[in-house]
Design a protein around this motif. Structure first.
Motif, PDB file in Angstrom:
ATOM      1  N   LYS A 162     -14.203  -2.823   0.814  1.00 49.88           N
ATOM      2  CA  LYS A 162     -13.608  -4.055  -0.189  1.00 49.88           C
ATOM      3  C   LYS A 162     -13.022  -3.057  -1.630  1.00 49.88           C
ATOM      4  N   LEU A 163     -11.783  -3.223  -1.673  1.00 43.12           N
ATOM      5  CA  LEU A 163     -11.197  -2.574  -2.755  1.00 43.12           C
ATOM      6  C   LEU A 163     -10.801  -3.656  -3.858  1.00 43.12           C
ATOM      7  N   PRO A 199      -7.826   0.596   4.271  1.00 46.48           N
ATOM      8  CA  PRO A 199      -7.501  -0.337   3.219  1.00 46.48           C
ATOM      9  C   PRO A 199      -6.273  -1.375   4.016  1.00 46.48           C
ATOM     10  N   GLY A 203     -12.736  -2.800   6.864  1.00 45.89           N
ATOM     11  CA  GLY A 203     -12.176  -1.564   5.714  1.00 45.89           C
ATOM     12  C   GLY A 203     -13.086  -1.904   4.551  1.00 45.89           C
ATOM     13  N   GLN A 231      -8.012  -3.885   5.852  1.00 49.88           N
ATOM     14  CA  GLN A 231      -8.815  -4.960   5.329  1.00 49.88           C
ATOM     15  C   GLN A 231      -7.659  -5.939   4.704  1.00 49.88           C
ATOM     16  N   ASP A 232      -6.424  -5.495   4.164  1.00 45.36           N
ATOM     17  CA  ASP A 232      -5.523  -6.077   3.511  1.00 45.36           C
ATOM     18  C   ASP A 232      -4.864  -7.287   4.794  1.00 45.36           C
ATOM     19  N   ARG A 265       0.852  -1.095  -0.001  1.00 44.17           N
ATOM     20  CA  ARG A 265      -0.198  -0.163  -0.222  1.00 44.17           C
ATOM     21  C   ARG A 265       0.729   1.390  -0.098  1.00 44.17           C
TER      22      ARG A 265
END
Length: 216
Positions: free
Chosen positions: A215-216, A193, A213, A196-197, A161
């Protein structure tokens, strides 16, 4: 980090023949709590704290106050022998001395000569720097298996990131030797983000543990 990086080299000292009154004045005027006592060779032979001086001073509430005691030599109340540290000692190691011995000040000595002091306030400020709490950042704690290579494995998630890590701490997970906690401080005000990762990589978040986080 080394002691020489955090020590105060502007040290106020006294000789053993100085009076308690002189020590009292120095403590009050300079707002310090400890005075190393040195000999003519600048070797530390004792140390005096504000408490030592206060205990030796006559009570201001007594009608029969004898101020003559303030003319006694400082060597009569100094603590000796003195535990000292070297400028090339690691700060992390001398922290154990502060904790175990309950000291508030340690003289720094090189070649048997006083060159500085480290106080508990210096140690606290250093801890703030080492943990990264002095800069604006987000705090993330991850529970991981206690195995070789786990730190770079988790850190790579932040790297993907392009998130800057300002500090990393590692501490045990309760009394379970199979796990440990990695504490990251990262320079982003939106950690969602990367949170979430971390979850998607299968790691358990201890903090924050109630944020999901996007959803990307």
């Amino acid at each position: 980090m080394l002691v020489e990086e955090i020590m105060n080299t502007n040290v106020i000292t006294l000789t053993p023949n100085a009076t308690i009154a002189e020590a009292l004045q120095l403590l009050q005027n300079n707002r310090i709590r400890h005075i190393p006592i040195i000999n003519s060779d600048k070797s530390v032979i004792g140390i005096v704290s504000d408490r030592d001086v206060r205990d030796a001073s006559p009570s201001t509430f007594s009608k029969d106050t004898d101020n003559g005691v303030l003319q006694n030599e400082i060597q009569s109340i100094m603590s000796t022998p003195v535990v000292t540290v070297h400028p090339l000692d690691f700060v992390e190691e001398i922290a154990g001395i502060f904790y175990d011995e309950e000291f508030a000040c340690l003289p720094v000595v090189s070649n048997d000569k006083l060159i500085g002091v480290v106080t508990e306030k210096d140690m606290l400020y250093t801890l703030i720097q080492l943990t990264g709490t002095n800069v604006q950042s987000s705090h993330i704690e991850v529970k991981v298996p206690h195995k070789p290579g786990i730190l770079p494995e988790v850190a790579s998630i932040f790297g993907k990131r392009k998130t800057n890590i300002t500090s990393v701490l590692v501490y045990p997970y309760h009394d379970d030797p199979n796990y440990k906690i990695l504490v990251f401080r990262i320079q982003t005000m939106n950690p969602l983000p990367v949170i979430q990762d971390i979850r998607e990589a299968g790691y358990e978040l201890m903090w924050p543990n109630n944020i999901t986080g996007p959803k990307l």
